[in-house]
Write a protein that holds these residues in place. Structure first.
Motif, mmCIF file in Angstrom:
data_model
loop_
_atom_site.group_PDB
_atom_site.id
_atom_site.type_symbol
_atom_site.label_atom_id
_atom_site.label_comp_id
_atom_site.label_asym_id
_atom_site.label_seq_id
_atom_site.Cartn_x
_atom_site.Cartn_y
_atom_site.Cartn_z
ATOM 1 N N ASN A 252 0.897 -1.144 -0.139
ATOM 2 C CA ASN A 252 -0.117 0.321 0.023
ATOM 3 C C ASN A 252 0.654 1.846 -0.046
ATOM 4 N N SER A 254 5.450 2.482 -1.543
ATOM 5 C CA SER A 254 5.588 2.688 -2.767
ATOM 6 C C SER A 254 7.008 1.974 -2.487
ATOM 7 N N GLY A 283 -3.173 -4.626 -2.236
ATOM 8 C CA GLY A 283 -2.426 -3.884 -1.964
ATOM 9 C C GLY A 283 -2.941 -2.840 -3.024
ATOM 10 N N ILE A 284 -3.138 -1.402 -2.941
ATOM 11 C CA ILE A 284 -3.106 -0.641 -4.209
ATOM 12 C C ILE A 284 -1.633 0.809 -4.370
ATOM 13 N N GLY A 285 -0.993 0.181 -3.890
ATOM 14 C CA GLY A 285 0.106 1.132 -4.385
ATOM 15 C C GLY A 285 0.739 1.189 -4.713
ATOM 16 N N LYS A 286 2.242 1.933 -5.461
ATOM 17 C CA LYS A 286 2.728 2.673 -6.452
ATOM 18 C C LYS A 286 3.961 1.481 -6.435
ATOM 19 N N ASP A 312 -5.526 -7.753 -5.669
ATOM 20 C CA ASP A 312 -5.774 -5.639 -6.556
ATOM 21 C C ASP A 312 -4.906 -5.206 -7.274
ATOM 22 N N PRO A 314 -2.115 -2.757 -9.068
ATOM 23 C CA PRO A 314 -1.592 -1.415 -8.210
ATOM 24 C C PRO A 314 -0.488 -0.634 -8.804
ATOM 25 N N LYS A 315 -0.475 0.124 -8.699
ATOM 26 C CA LYS A 315 -0.119 1.207 -10.130
ATOM 27 C C LYS A 315 1.360 1.327 -10.760
#
Length: 1453
Positions: A252, A254, A283-286, A312, A314-315
């Motif tokens: 979540n 970076s 998670g949707i972290g980077k 999820d 993540p970017k």
């Protein structure tokens, strides 16, 4: 060969590396780092490999880690690494750190765990869990994490941005010079240097490297360049992050390995490497390994994720950095590899760039599944002879660009293999040739450019194969400046406007269906090709036909040696709604080709500018038109002329290019038309459906040109090209156009181009019974010459030809020869269809067009109507007639047969009827008794009642019924009793009796209705119906008077008790009835019954009405005989009655004035002279006894003393007034011969109003020669019947009359059958009309006549003969209908039918002899009518002396 040399060098280098370091584990194709390897040796091997495969070497493996630090002592944490170690405070490291343990490692929230030194490495290897708390950060050059589970909370970060160590040696990731370019890694760094001598994609900063390890990237990013030699402004490269998580990874925060920021004076660093391996990730972290921004943006790094289960999204970013110095040219995107689906992503996050991401060799074991190039990313495969092969799809989306090879060096062939190639708003560029093999190729607003014009003929042909679906949509373009082959097994769809496939030479093959949508284009060669494009060579100087045009090869491969510029080969169905254009267009091994109204196949202006038939040029710049199928138009100027181009080629199998105005400067010349060939000799097209156009017109000169000296140049128009169609079936719709016209000359005065050639080469033309039309042509086909202006002349028309048609067919489209012609030779000229011999055609026949045409004589024909029968077109009747030798012989045979049958019928009649029943001659001896063979002299009273003498002796009075006993005017009695019976009846009871009698005598309405209907439909049936109802009515009256009535009106008690005293009787024709009154025997009156002289004057009314079926007759019975016997012998009375009846038979209703004349004369010459000796006289009189005006006729008997000898009348007026009260009739004697006046009894007083009214309507008069002309009578609709059927005098010769009637009857029936057969030849409706108007009137006379001839007894035979006469007369209506049908048919025949003029003496049973049988029937029926009249007379009058004019002979017989 070059590829083979490359492979050999690569093998030698690999062997050398192994020889130096046998323990090295480098493989042949992919070099992977291994721990414990020699870094120097790795550098050497990478240096050698770099120059061969353009792939930088992998970085050396890291050295083994040292001992682990402790949790509390070295890291200042709490706990132990083998249990749980928590970092609770910020920690700044100054060197590499290795952390290992069996427990958990936790960095609490807000804690900074930093080693901000480039290349500083933090390695964490724990068996438990790793946790980076919220807002906590790890900063280092390298982070290597191995744990059971790992979590990165919100706001946490692992940041290696700009802290990269040294990149792998011998890589060019860091740009040289002071251009401020970005560093390279996964993608090239951007360079803002402007070089006009290079393409934008040829200028870049740092180069890419570490392609071989992109699945497990482990390389530092490169530093950006600087704009100063003194100060290094470049941003640092991104670091390395590696995570190997056994179970769950929760991100979540970076994970950053971006390139450093270079600012306005330095290039951005390239992104580093991130490799993540875990079983499960949430998670949707980077996750980012982007290039750093700077003067020139850095290239993106490399990211690889190997996660089995990702819950999820993540970017993940790997795009290039932003370029401050050139905003439109960001750094190239890096690579993102997803190991589970084996997919490679190249995305530049919609940042515009001219810098490419390098895609080097793709792995073979295993193959990648998908490759995605998207969001304005640019990728290139720079290696020569390289292959891009994936197991799934290659997608170029949202501005993605993929290129193969190097610009300006198109000397290689590239391969692209995938299941699907999807392009949306994207571009593929190929420098060289491309061999593409996919199952599905979809393009949406995309472009595929193939640049194979580098001069190397081995790489000048590209092949695109999509086995299932090949779709261009949304203005998608495929363009090649060389040869292009497009193959597939499914569908090729160019959907709509802007979609195009263009090449210098184009081959589309093996598709099931090709669809060229509206506004889409197939073109070869290119419209404006560059100089380095492959130029197909046209055979402009050849007059013979290239072999491959007529018999093309079967393989459908692109062959530069062939003449085609655009070929569609081995395609089932081709549907064209767009535009196809080429110099030599060929459709080979296709089944059907369909051009919709918007579709066009064109080779106009695509032929030769010179050529065999090129135009000529005058010295002043004016030129003549090119020639081909037609000669080019000449041009003249100042009495100087130059001829146009010559004609050349074979009109029956053309395959030549059109010629132009002359092969001089293209700006001042025109080109001829090209060639369109559809089908081939061996493989003709199954069907061509054309609603659009096929054009091979010559080029027109549309503008006035001047050369370099300013002089006018006016070239002629180009000649038309060739359209060669190998077909089985052709459909040209109304909007279609097939054109090979010449081009127009220059407006300044050039000659027009000659027309081209169009040829239809039909294959397997069906003939005979299996013939089907091979063409349906509604459109326009022309090969007109081109127009000219001023001093120029029009070009001559070209040729339009077809295959020589087989026998029976003619013309370009091999149609059947017109009806009435035949063709027994092969050829297409319509004049070969010669007229059929006229003498072989019957009169009523016309020639017909048969399937496949007529190839030999005699020509087939058909009769002009179905009623005529082949082969002579006779009707069924004529066939019968001509079967027996023709009309005359048939007539003779029929006549003989009729005579024979009539004889047989007569013999059979005599055998059946018997000689005794046939009438014979009456006795003529003097004193003979009454002729009992004449039954009509007897009344029904004589037949039905027993002759009793006492009845006549007690007879008092006879009271006649009024009325003719018809449905409209039935019998009825007057309510006023005569004077003779007033003494024997009660008047009141008598009136009651009369009411009952009148009610019984009246008819019901339905009886009259049936009679009216039958009178119209079948009058003989109406007569029979009326007689039957009359008979029933008489029986009712007799039964009523005999048994039902109580005789209460009679005064005699005996009569009332015995039901006697009243008798009802009627004449045999049932038209006259009367009521006789008798004494009962108990009256005791001596004056009753009255004697005969007391009854004078006594009227005796006639039965019948003077018609044929009911002639006037004088009734006779015992009562009259007994009364008349009081004056003399009964024989005299019998003879008188017979003579009167014989004369009355000749009286005709409707012609009474003329026919009563003979009766009056006979009474004066024969009757009265004989009766005067007995003191009595008879006169003809008429009596009007009904209110409807019905007049009854009869005789008035009176004594001679009542007449004055000098008076023409013998009864006084006073005597006439006594008739009514005595006999129930009113009589009036005429004193004025011209007029009949009313009786004086009307002036007598009357007892009441009813009696007065009745008396006013009853009047009568004596009919004599003077008053006869004024006699008035009514005529009904059957008056005309009397002209044919009427009673005549007997003629004798009964057997002969019967024989002739039999002959006529058989002849009539034969003529009826022949007439019906003739009408059936016209139509069945005519037969029905003739039969049923009137119903069966034609057929019924025959059975009626047979019945009459074979009946027993003269009386019955006479009655049936009269019915037979009625049927015979009524059948004339049917004959008239038959005559009318024949007349209408003959005069309504078409003017085209052959009619023979009327020739009454030349009977051949042709169309004009329709009248013969109806006319014969009329004659036959008239003759029958006359003979029937004589036959009836012979039956009814057997004593011909009754008509003797000799008084003595009459009374002596």
């Amino acid at each position: 060969m070059a590829r083979f040399q490359f492979c050999c060098v690569f093998v030698l280098v690999a062997l050398a590396v192994l020889a130096v370091n046998p323990s090295s584990s480098y493989r042949f194709t992919i070099v992977e780092p291994k721990s414990g390897s020699d870094s120097d040796l790795d550098s050497d091997s990478e240096s050698l490999l770099f120059h061969q495969d353009y792939s930088p070497p992998a970085p050396p493996p890291p050295p083994p880690h040292g001992p682990s630090v402790s949790c509390s002592e070295d890291l200042g944490g709490v706990g132990f690494l083998d249990t749980t170690c928590k970092i609770v405070a910020d920690l700044n490291l100054t060197h590499d750190v290795y952390i290992a343990g069996k427990g958990n490692f936790i960095i609490l929230p807000g804690v900074r765990f930093h080693c901000p030194i480039p290349g500083c490495s933090i390695a964490i290897n724990v068996s438990g869990n790793f946790s980076l708390g919220a807002e906590s950060t790890i900063v280092a050059g390298t982070l290597e994490l191995t744990a059971g589970n790992a979590s990165f909370a919100n706001g946490s970060a692992v940041n290696t941005t700009g802290l990269a160590g040294s990149p792998p040696p011998q890589t060019s990731g860091t740009p040289q010079g002071i251009d401020g370019a970005g560093g390279g890694h996964g993608g090239r760094g951007a360079c803002c240097l402007t070089d006009t001598k290079k393409l934008p994609e040829d200028v870049w900063g740092g180069d890419a490297y570490s392609w071989s390890t992109l699945q497990k990237p482990w390389s530092y990013g490169s530093k950006g360049g600087s704009t100063s030699r003194e100060i290094d402004y470049g941003g640092g490269g991104g670091g390395k992050v590696k995570m190997d998580i056994l179970q769950l990874l929760d991100v979540n925060g970076s994970l950053l390995a971006n390139g450093g920021y270079g600012g306005a004076k330095g290039g951005g660093g390239s992104g580093g490497s991130i490799y993540i391996k875990a079983y499960k990730m949430t998670g949707i972290g980077k996750i980012s390994a982007c290039g750093g921004s700077g003067y020139g943006g850095g290239g993106g790094g490399r990211v690889s994720v190997d996660i089995f289960s990702r819950h999820d999204d993540p970017k993940i970013f790997v795009h290039g950095g932003y370029s401050i110095g050139c905003p439109d040219n960001s750094g190239a995107a890096g690579t993102l590899y997803d190991a589970v689906p084996r997919s490679l992503f190249v995305s530049n996050y919609n940042q515009t760039t001219d810098t490419y991401t390098l895609l080097l060799e793709f792995p073979f074991q295993p193959l990648w599944t998908n490759v995605y190039i998207q969001d304005k990313a640019r990728a290139t495969c720079p290696l020569l002879w390289s292959r891009v092969q994936v197991q799934g799809q290659i997608s170029l989306l949202c501005g993605g660009v993929l290129s193969f090879g190097l610009a300006h060096y198109g000397t290689s062939v590239f391969e692209l293999l995938a299941e699907e190639l999807l392009m949306s708003d994207s571009t593929i560029k190929v420098y060289g040739a491309l061999r593409m093999t996919v199952k599905m190729f979809l393009m949406w607003n995309s472009e595929l450019h193939l640049d194979g014009g580098g001069g190397d003929t081995t790489v000048s042909t590209s092949m695109l194969e999509a086995s299932n679906l090949f779709v261009l949509r949304g203005s998608s373009v495929i363009r090649s400046n060389a040869n292009l082959g497009v193959h597939g097994q499914g569908f090729l769809n160019l959907t709509g406007p802007g979609d195009s496939i263009e090449a210098q030479r184009l081959v589309l093959s093996l598709f099931y269906r090709i669809y060229v949508g509206p506004g889409s284009i197939l073109r070869a060669p290119l419209l404006n090709a560059s100089r380095d494009a492959v130029t197909p060579k046209l055979y402009c100087e050849r007059q013979d036909c290239p072999y491959e045009l007529l018999n093309p090869p079967e393989d459908c491969n692109v062959n530069a040696s062939l003449s085609f510029t655009l070929q569609i080969c081995r395609v089932e169905d081709i549907l064209v709604e767009g535009f196809i254009k080429g110099s030599v267009v060929h459709f080979h091994r296709a089944k059907t080709v369909t051009l919709e109204p918007s579709g066009e196949i064109s080779a106009s202006g695509m032929g030769c500018r010179g050529g065999v038939g090129e135009g000529k040029l005058l010295g002043n710049g004016f030129g003549s038109g090119g020639g081909h199928g037609g000669k080019g138009g000449r041009v003249c100027y100042n009495n100087s002329c130059v001829e146009g181009g010559i004609t050349y080629g074979n009109a029956n199998l053309p395959c030549e290019l059109g010629s132009g105005s002359g092969d001089f400067s293209p700006g001042y010349s025109s080109a001829g038309g090209g060639i369109v060939v559809i089908g081939s000799m061996e493989q003709p097209l199954s069907g061509l459906s054309l609603e659009g156009s096929i054009r091979v017109d010559g080029e027109s000169v549309k503008r006035l040109s001047r050369d370099e000296n300013g002089s006018i140049v006016a070239p002629g128009g180009g000649s038309g090209g060739t359209v060669l169609l190998f077909l089985r079936y052709l459909i040209l719709g109304e909007s279609s156009l097939l054109s090979s016209g010449g081009g127009s000359g220059s407006p300044g005065g050039g000659g027009g181009g000659g027309g081209g050639r169009i040829h239809f080469h039909w294959s397997n033309i069906p003939t005979g019974d299996i013939y089907q039309p091979i063409a349906s042509v509604k459109g326009i086909i022309h090969a007109r010459g081109g127009a000219a202006a001023d001093d120029g002349f029009y070009g001559k028309n070209g040729t339009i030809t077809g295959t020589a048609c087989p026998k029976g067919l003619h013309g370009i489209f091999c149609k059947e020869c017109p009806s009435g012609t035949f063709k027994n030779v092969t050829g297409s000229d319509p004049s070969l269809c010669r007229p059929c011999p006229v003498d072989e055609l019957p009169t009523r026949a016309v020639y017909v067009t048969v399937r496949g045409g007529v190839s030999e004589t005699p020509c087939p024909y058909r009769c002009i109507s179905e009623r005529y029968h082949m082969p002579h077109c006779y009707t069924a009747l004529e066939e019968l007639i001509y079967t027996f030798g023709g009309p005359w012989l048939f007539g003779l045979l029929l006549m003989g047969l009729l005579i024979l049958l009539a004889l047989v019928l007569s013999v059979a009649r005599m055998k059946f009827v018997g000689v005794d029943d046939l009438p014979g001659p009456a006795p003529t001896q003097h004193g003979s008794q009454i002729d009992h063979s004449f039954p009509f002299l007897e009344s029904l009273n004589e037949v039905l009642e027993t002759n009793r003498a006492e009845q006549s002796q007690s007879h008092v009075h006879r009271m006649y019924f009024m009325g003719p006993n018809t449905f409209s005017e039935p019998w009825h009695l007057s309510h006023i009793p005569p004077e003779e019976i007033k003494e024997i009846v009660y008047e009141a009871a008598f009136n009651t009796f009369v009411d009952e009698i009148n009610s019984i005598a009246a008819y019901q309405w339905w009886e009259g209705a049936i009679y009216s209907i039958l009178s119209v439909v079948a009058y003989p049936l109406a007569w029979s119906w009326q007689q039957w109802r009359r008979k029933m009515k008489l029986q009712k009256l007799r039964e009523f008077v005999r048994s039902e009535y109580d005789h209460s009106c009679l005064r005699s008690c005996r009569s009332r008790a015995l039901y006697e005293g009243l008798k009802v009787a009627a004449t045999s024709d049932l038209m006259l009835a009367y009521l006789d009154f008798f004494l009962g025997g108990d009256e005791k009156r001596t004056d009753l019954p009255p004697r005969l002289h007391q009854r004078f004057p006594m009227p005796i009314l006639f039965g019948g009405d003077g018609s044929y079926m009911a002639p006037f007759s004088l009734q006779n019975d015992n009562i009259l005989t007994s009364l008349m016997s009081q004056l003399g012998s009964p024989t005299t009375w019998y003879r008188l009655v017979a003579g009167v009846n014989a004369q009355l038979r000749l009286v005709r209703r409707g012609r009474l004035r003329s026919t009563f004349h003979s009766v009056l004369r006979w009474l004066e010459t024969h009757a009265n002279p004989a009766l005067e000796t007995h003191g009595i006289r008879v006169d003809l009189a008429w009596f009007q006894t009904t209110a409807c005006g019905y007049c009854q006729y009869g005789l008035l008997i009176h004594t001679v003393e009542d007449c004055e000898p000098t008076s023409p009348q013998c009864v006084s007026e006073t005597t006439w007034t006594e008739i009514q009260p005595r006999y129930g009739v009113n009589a009036h004697k005429e004193n004025s011969p011209p007029h009949l006046r009313e009786s004086r009894l009307f002036n007598q007083p009357h007892s009441n109003t009813e009696d007065y009214t009745t008396r006013r309507k009853n009047y009568g008069g004596i009919i004599d020669l003077d008053s006869l002309p004024s006699l008035k009578e009514k005529r009904d609709m059957f008056f005309l019947l009397s002209f044919l059927v009427h009673n005549t005098k007997p003629v004798g010769h009964q057997d002969m009359v019967g024989l002739v009637i039999s002959m006529l009857l058989l002849g009539d029936f034969s003529l009826v059958l022949l007439t019906l057969l003739q009408l059936y030849s016209i139509s069945l409706l005519d037969v029905l009309l003739a039969l049923f108007i009137l119903p069966l009137g034609l057929l019924l006379p025959f059975p009626a006549g047979i019945n009459a001839l074979f009946s027993h007894g003269p009386r019955r035979s006479a009655g049936l003969a009269r019915v037979y006469a009625l049927w015979n007369f009524m059948s004339l209506v049917n004959v008239f209908v038959a005559f009318l049908c024949g007349y209408v048919h003959y005069h309504s025949e078409s003017s085209a039918s052959k009619k023979i003029p009327f020739q009454p003496w030349n009977i051949n049973m042709g169309e004009s002899e329709w009248w013969i049988f109806p006319a014969g029937l009329v004659v036959c029926k008239i003759m029958q009518s006359q003979l029937i009249n004589r036959h009836v007379a012979n039956l009814e009058i057997q004593d011909r002396s009754l008509y003797s004019k000799d008084y003595e002979l009459f009374w002596q017989s």
